[in-house]
Design a protein around this motif. Structure first.
Motif, PDB file in Angstrom:
ATOM      1  N   GLN A  38       0.830  -1.208   0.000  1.00  0.00           N
ATOM      2  CA  GLN A  38       0.000   0.000   0.000  1.00  0.00           C
ATOM      3  C   GLN A  38       0.862   1.255   0.000  1.00  0.00           C
ATOM      4  O   GLN A  38       0.534   2.245  -0.660  1.00  0.00           O
ATOM      5  CB  GLN A  38      -0.940   0.001   1.209  1.00  0.00           C
ATOM      6  N   ASN A  39       1.969   1.224   0.715  1.00  0.00           N
ATOM      7  CA  ASN A  39       2.863   2.389   0.740  1.00  0.00           C
ATOM      8  C   ASN A  39       3.514   2.648  -0.616  1.00  0.00           C
ATOM      9  O   ASN A  39       3.788   3.802  -0.963  1.00  0.00           O
ATOM     10  CB  ASN A  39       3.932   2.214   1.818  1.00  0.00           C
ATOM     11  N   LEU A  40       3.749   1.593  -1.393  1.00  0.00           N
ATOM     12  CA  LEU A  40       4.254   1.780  -2.754  1.00  0.00           C
ATOM     13  C   LEU A  40       3.222   2.522  -3.595  1.00  0.00           C
ATOM     14  O   LEU A  40       3.568   3.451  -4.337  1.00  0.00           O
ATOM     15  CB  LEU A  40       4.585   0.419  -3.389  1.00  0.00           C
ATOM     16  N   ALA A  41       1.958   2.130  -3.474  1.00  0.00           N
ATOM     17  CA  ALA A  41       0.896   2.832  -4.204  1.00  0.00           C
ATOM     18  C   ALA A  41       0.811   4.293  -3.760  1.00  0.00           C
ATOM     19  O   ALA A  41       0.640   5.201  -4.587  1.00  0.00           O
ATOM     20  CB  ALA A  41      -0.441   2.128  -3.993  1.00  0.00           C
ATOM     21  N   ARG A  42       0.947   4.530  -2.454  1.00  0.00           N
ATOM     22  CA  ARG A  42       0.916   5.909  -1.934  1.00  0.00           C
ATOM     23  C   ARG A  42       2.086   6.726  -2.491  1.00  0.00           C
ATOM     24  O   ARG A  42       1.939   7.904  -2.836  1.00  0.00           O
ATOM     25  CB  ARG A  42       0.978   5.890  -0.406  1.00  0.00           C
ATOM     26  N   LEU A  43       3.242   6.097  -2.564  1.00  0.00           N
ATOM     27  CA  LEU A  43       4.433   6.766  -3.081  1.00  0.00           C
ATOM     28  C   LEU A  43       4.226   7.214  -4.528  1.00  0.00           C
ATOM     29  O   LEU A  43       4.530   8.355  -4.906  1.00  0.00           O
ATOM     30  CB  LEU A  43       5.626   5.813  -2.990  1.00  0.00           C
ATOM     31  N   LEU A  44       3.683   6.329  -5.344  1.00  0.00           N
ATOM     32  CA  LEU A  44       3.427   6.649  -6.747  1.00  0.00           C
ATOM     33  C   LEU A  44       2.369   7.734  -6.888  1.00  0.00           C
ATOM     34  O   LEU A  44       2.509   8.670  -7.682  1.00  0.00           O
ATOM     35  CB  LEU A  44       2.982   5.383  -7.498  1.00  0.00           C
ATOM     36  N   MET A  45       1.313   7.632  -6.102  1.00  0.00           N
ATOM     37  CA  MET A  45       0.206   8.577  -6.209  1.00  0.00           C
ATOM     38  C   MET A  45       0.578   9.966  -5.702  1.00  0.00           C
ATOM     39  O   MET A  45       0.082  10.977  -6.195  1.00  0.00           O
ATOM     40  CB  MET A  45      -1.009   8.047  -5.436  1.00  0.00           C
ATOM     41  N   GLU A  46       1.443  10.020  -4.720  1.00  0.00           N
ATOM     42  CA  GLU A  46       1.806  11.300  -4.110  1.00  0.00           C
ATOM     43  C   GLU A  46       2.821  12.065  -4.952  1.00  0.00           C
ATOM     44  O   GLU A  46       2.866  13.304  -4.908  1.00  0.00           O
ATOM     45  CB  GLU A  46       2.385  11.051  -2.717  1.00  0.00           C
ATOM     46  N   ALA A  47       3.624  11.364  -5.714  1.00  0.00           N
ATOM     47  CA  ALA A  47       4.706  12.008  -6.464  1.00  0.00           C
ATOM     48  C   ALA A  47       4.163  12.988  -7.496  1.00  0.00           C
ATOM     49  O   ALA A  47       3.126  12.741  -8.110  1.00  0.00           O
ATOM     50  CB  ALA A  47       5.550  10.949  -7.157  1.00  0.00           C
ATOM     51  N   LYS A  94      -6.485   2.019 -14.189  1.00  0.00           N
ATOM     52  CA  LYS A  94      -6.432   3.284 -14.928  1.00  0.00           C
ATOM     53  C   LYS A  94      -5.147   4.026 -14.572  1.00  0.00           C
ATOM     54  O   LYS A  94      -4.856   4.271 -13.401  1.00  0.00           O
ATOM     55  CB  LYS A  94      -7.648   4.145 -14.560  1.00  0.00           C
ATOM     56  N   GLY A  95      -4.388   4.443 -15.621  1.00  0.00           N
ATOM     57  CA  GLY A  95      -3.083   5.041 -15.369  1.00  0.00           C
ATOM     58  C   GLY A  95      -2.907   6.423 -15.969  1.00  0.00           C
ATOM     59  O   GLY A  95      -1.933   6.657 -16.686  1.00  0.00           O
ATOM     60  N   VAL A  96      -3.811   7.341 -15.672  1.00  0.00           N
ATOM     61  CA  VAL A  96      -3.660   8.713 -16.149  1.00  0.00           C
ATOM     62  C   VAL A  96      -2.765   9.445 -15.154  1.00  0.00           C
ATOM     63  O   VAL A  96      -3.204   9.817 -14.059  1.00  0.00           O
ATOM     64  CB  VAL A  96      -5.021   9.421 -16.297  1.00  0.00           C
ATOM     65  N   THR A  97      -1.515   9.652 -15.529  1.00  0.00           N
ATOM     66  CA  THR A  97      -0.537  10.202 -14.591  1.00  0.00           C
ATOM     67  C   THR A  97      -0.749  11.689 -14.319  1.00  0.00           C
ATOM     68  O   THR A  97      -0.232  12.211 -13.340  1.00  0.00           O
ATOM     69  CB  THR A  97       0.904   9.960 -15.078  1.00  0.00           C
ATOM     70  N   PHE A  98      -1.457  12.373 -15.185  1.00  0.00           N
ATOM     71  CA  PHE A  98      -2.007  13.693 -14.851  1.00  0.00           C
ATOM     72  C   PHE A  98      -3.226  13.934 -15.715  1.00  0.00           C
ATOM     73  O   PHE A  98      -3.202  13.720 -16.927  1.00  0.00           O
ATOM     74  CB  PHE A  98      -1.005  14.834 -15.062  1.00  0.00           C
ATOM     75  N   ASP A  99      -4.298  14.392 -15.065  1.00  0.00           N
ATOM     76  CA  ASP A  99      -5.566  14.607 -15.765  1.00  0.00           C
ATOM     77  C   ASP A  99      -5.978  16.070 -15.681  1.00  0.00           C
ATOM     78  O   ASP A  99      -6.512  16.522 -14.666  1.00  0.00           O
ATOM     79  CB  ASP A  99      -6.656  13.712 -15.158  1.00  0.00           C
ATOM     80  N   ARG A 148      -2.615  14.488 -10.084  1.00  0.00           N
ATOM     81  CA  ARG A 148      -1.406  13.676 -10.226  1.00  0.00           C
ATOM     82  C   ARG A 148      -1.671  12.242  -9.782  1.00  0.00           C
ATOM     83  O   ARG A 148      -0.935  11.315 -10.157  1.00  0.00           O
ATOM     84  CB  ARG A 148      -0.271  14.266  -9.402  1.00  0.00           C
ATOM     85  N   ALA A 149      -2.727  12.049  -8.983  1.00  0.00           N
ATOM     86  CA  ALA A 149      -3.055  10.712  -8.467  1.00  0.00           C
ATOM     87  C   ALA A 149      -4.169  10.046  -9.261  1.00  0.00           C
ATOM     88  O   ALA A 149      -4.741   9.053  -8.819  1.00  0.00           O
ATOM     89  CB  ALA A 149      -3.454  10.797  -6.995  1.00  0.00           C
ATOM     90  N   ASP A 150      -4.449  10.568 -10.465  1.00  0.00           N
ATOM     91  CA  ASP A 150      -5.503   9.943 -11.265  1.00  0.00           C
ATOM     92  C   ASP A 150      -5.035   8.604 -11.836  1.00  0.00           C
ATOM     93  O   ASP A 150      -5.789   7.930 -12.525  1.00  0.00           O
ATOM     94  CB  ASP A 150      -5.937  10.891 -12.390  1.00  0.00           C
ATOM     95  N   MET A 151      -3.784   8.259 -11.533  1.00  0.00           N
ATOM     96  CA  MET A 151      -3.288   6.928 -11.879  1.00  0.00           C
ATOM     97  C   MET A 151      -3.361   6.000 -10.669  1.00  0.00           C
ATOM     98  O   MET A 151      -2.665   4.988 -10.594  1.00  0.00           O
ATOM     99  CB  MET A 151      -1.844   6.992 -12.390  1.00  0.00           C
ATOM    100  N   PRO A 203      -2.750   0.906 -18.672  1.00  0.00           N
ATOM    101  CA  PRO A 203      -2.598   1.881 -19.748  1.00  0.00           C
ATOM    102  C   PRO A 203      -2.216   3.233 -19.151  1.00  0.00           C
ATOM    103  O   PRO A 203      -2.967   3.810 -18.367  1.00  0.00           O
ATOM    104  CB  PRO A 203      -3.990   1.912 -20.394  1.00  0.00           C
ATOM    105  N   LEU A 204      -1.021   3.716 -19.481  1.00  0.00           N
ATOM    106  CA  LEU A 204      -0.450   4.915 -18.853  1.00  0.00           C
ATOM    107  C   LEU A 204      -0.363   6.055 -19.862  1.00  0.00           C
ATOM    108  O   LEU A 204       0.170   5.874 -20.962  1.00  0.00           O
ATOM    109  CB  LEU A 204       0.942   4.607 -18.315  1.00  0.00           C
ATOM    110  N   CYS A 205      -0.876   7.216 -19.466  1.00  0.00           N
ATOM    111  CA  CYS A 205      -0.795   8.390 -20.344  1.00  0.00           C
ATOM    112  C   CYS A 205      -1.153   9.637 -19.533  1.00  0.00           C
ATOM    113  O   CYS A 205      -1.560   9.555 -18.375  1.00  0.00           O
ATOM    114  CB  CYS A 205      -1.740   8.257 -21.541  1.00  0.00           C
ATOM    115  N   GLU A 206      -1.012  10.794 -20.169  1.00  0.00           N
ATOM    116  CA  GLU A 206      -1.517  12.046 -19.621  1.00  0.00           C
ATOM    117  C   GLU A 206      -2.724  12.490 -20.437  1.00  0.00           C
ATOM    118  O   GLU A 206      -2.826  12.188 -21.624  1.00  0.00           O
ATOM    119  CB  GLU A 206      -0.442  13.137 -19.685  1.00  0.00           C
ATOM    120  N   ASN A 207      -3.639  13.217 -19.811  1.00  0.00           N
ATOM    121  CA  ASN A 207      -4.790  13.800 -20.501  1.00  0.00           C
ATOM    122  C   ASN A 207      -4.605  15.310 -20.507  1.00  0.00           C
ATOM    123  O   ASN A 207      -4.836  15.976 -19.499  1.00  0.00           O
ATOM    124  CB  ASN A 207      -6.082  13.421 -19.794  1.00  0.00           C
ATOM    125  N   MET A 208      -4.125  15.832 -21.636  1.00  0.00           N
ATOM    126  CA  MET A 208      -3.745  17.245 -21.718  1.00  0.00           C
ATOM    127  C   MET A 208      -4.431  17.935 -22.901  1.00  0.00           C
ATOM    128  O   MET A 208      -4.770  17.299 -23.897  1.00  0.00           O
ATOM    129  CB  MET A 208      -2.229  17.362 -21.874  1.00  0.00           C
TER     130      MET A 208
END
Length: 519
Positions: A196-205, A282-287, A303-306, A333-338
């Motif tokens: 869970q902390n790994l997921a938090r680390l990714l989402m918080e970055a 869902k891996g939208v790294t920024f929405d 930033r946590a939309d992934m 599936p990883l991408c940005e929505n810009m």
């Protein structure tokens, strides 16, 4: 009061708690390692008239000739979930935190839909570890409190902090079980919490640190240690185009960052040929919302939309660390929505991998588009079950808030397995409807087979989003987890600090573990 029994009471302490601990540790020549201890005590009941210590706390109390019991009598009632620190009780532990537990027979609470005993242990141990962390204690031994796995989860989840980009950091705290805590259960709890902390680390970055490419590389690095049991494939834009994933590409085209389709294979089944569990995130790294731009207030949280991809990938990492006897495939599936001159425009029509056309009336309803193609691809592996996870709709936050993850399932069996898992982890799920009523709203489209926001965009938004996804599902065992409401934590979950929550990683792991051991 004797100098040996200095309690945490502001009225009688001339020094701050931190300064006292520093001074005491220095006097004991422990400058390099400041040790603390967390012990459990059951909440005092009026009819009992006396507190009751856990087995480990009783053993410690005997070592110190009953000093702990004496201090408890002086300091008064300790309420459930709270902690109290005593100083100078034992030479090896300058700081001892007592944490209040509920009645040991509490068990599963149907009204709350969780195991109250486990949840209370997580909360109490977390409170004790945090107060010791504030005292700059850097090594803590923890009482298993009757459930070492829950205690380990509470300790590690409570101590997590994202300060990688700060010049001033809180001291790192190591934890280990105290006395008779069962080591195997403790280590399992450590792995669950680290997941869970790994997921938090990714989402918080920040999104400029965790791009689609950086996300994929981070997960690849975490899985490298597991050798042949894990295969990581980072699919490029060219591969995505070859697969005919037009819905996914329609979201990514507005960004300068290239999309990545991350594919993880964990091969843990002993028979080798077992059909895999499919986890899709869902891996939208920024929405930003794309052309249908979001309001600027709180847009940074996107930033946590992934979060779906983060929890799914963290669950695969944890399954590998636990050596679960099951095959799991994780897809992200990883991408940005810009917004840009190349971005998809409201009213555009795109074609998904299965040939269905989609009228995109709102580019901010992008998560369902990338998941549509990922779900089509997931079915090519003949899965036992398909579970997708996504921060999909604000409507889910409105419906359930942070109390539980919303689950839409076409399978009673799959729902029951997820529900059982959540009762164990305390990270709850709640079933939502998949009526044809909602399907008709997304299939009534002016220009295409489907509309990405439905006929009545403000009504039943979480349900119409789930109905949209079901149009890309053929598996008889599929569940969609909408985690928008549980993406962040303020103070709702006491053992998670303010910030991104990483929920429901532990529930996914517990579900996979149960599936692995119950054929």
């Amino acid at each position: 009061m004797s100098n040996m029994f200095i309690m945490r009471r502001a009225a009688v302490l001339p020094l701050s708690r931190t300064n006292f601990c520093r001074t005491f540790c220095s006097s004991q020549s422990l400058q390099m390692e400041r040790k603390g201890l967390v012990l459990g005590v059951f909440e005092k009941k009026e009819e009992e008239g006396i507190f009751r210590l856990t087995e480990a706390a009783e053993g410690f109390d005997r070592k110190v000739s009953g000093k702990l019991s004496e201090l408890l009598k002086i300091s008064g009632v300790l309420k459930k979930g709270k902690s109290r620190v005593f100083y100078g009780v034992h030479k090896d532990f300058p700081c001892v935190a007592l944490v209040a537990l509920d009645d040991v027979t509490a068990g599963v609470c149907r009204a709350e839909n969780w195991d109250s005993t486990k949840e209370n242990i997580r909360q109490a141990v977390s409170a004790g570890c945090r107060v010791l962390q504030d005292l700059e204690v850097n090594h803590v031994e923890v009482d298993g409190c009757g459930d070492p796995q829950a205690a380990a989860e509470g300790a590690l989840l409570g101590l997590f902090q994202y300060d990688q980009l700060k010049s001033k950091k809180k001291p790192k705290v190591t934890v280990q079980p105290h006395a008779s805590a069962e080591v195997t259960a403790w280590e399992r709890g450590v792995l669950y919490a680290e997941g869970q902390n790994l997921a938090r680390l990714l989402m918080e970055a920040p999104a400029n640190h965790i791009t689609p490419t950086a996300f994929a590389e981070t997960i690849e690095e975490r899985l490298a240690q597991y050798g042949d049991r894990v295969v990581v494939q980072k699919r490029s834009q060219a591969w995505i185009e070859e697969q005919g994933m037009g819905a996914f590409l329609s979201v990514s085209k507005g960004s300068e960052e290239p999309p990545v389709f991350l594919e993880l294979h964990y091969n843990g089944a002993l028979d080798g040929a077992q059909d895999p569990l499919l986890l899709v995130g869902k891996g939208v790294t920024f929405d930003s919302g794309g052309i249908s731009l979001k309001p600027s207030a709180s847009m940074d949280m996107m930033r946590a939309d992934m979060g779906g991809a983060a929890t799914v990938c963290a669950a695969v990492v944890t399954a590998a660390s636990l050596k679960l006897p099951i095959n799991i495939i994780g897809l992200a599936p990883l991408c940005e929505n810009m917004p840009s001159g190349k971005a998809t425009k409201p009213g555009d029509v795109v074609t998904a991998k299965n040939g269905k056309t989609i009228q995109v009336d709102n580019t901010d309803a992008e998560g369902r588009l990338i998941l549509a193609d990922a779900l089509c691809y997931a079915h090519t592996f003949n899965p036992r079950a398909v579970v997708n996870v996504a921060t999909l709709t604000g409507a889910m936050d409105v419906a359930l808030g942070s109390a539980a993850t919303g689950v839409f399932a076409n399978s009673d069996w799959l729902w029951e397995q997820l529900h059982k898992a959540s009762m164990v982890t305390g990270d709850r799920v709640w079933r939502m409807p998949l009526f044809q009523h909602y399907t008709r709203q997304v299939t009534d489209s002016q220009l295409a087979d489907l509309n990405n926001i439905g006929k009545y965009s403000r009504s039943g938004g979480a349900c119409t989003a789930a109905a949209f996804l079901r149009e890309f599902v053929t598996s008889p065992h599929w569940a969609h987890l909408d985690i928008a409401g549980v993406m962040t934590n303020k103070d709702e979950i006491p053992y998670l600090k303010k910030g991104m929550s990483g929920r429901p990683t532990r529930t996914l792991v517990e579900f996979a573990a149960a599936l692995a051991h119950n054929k």
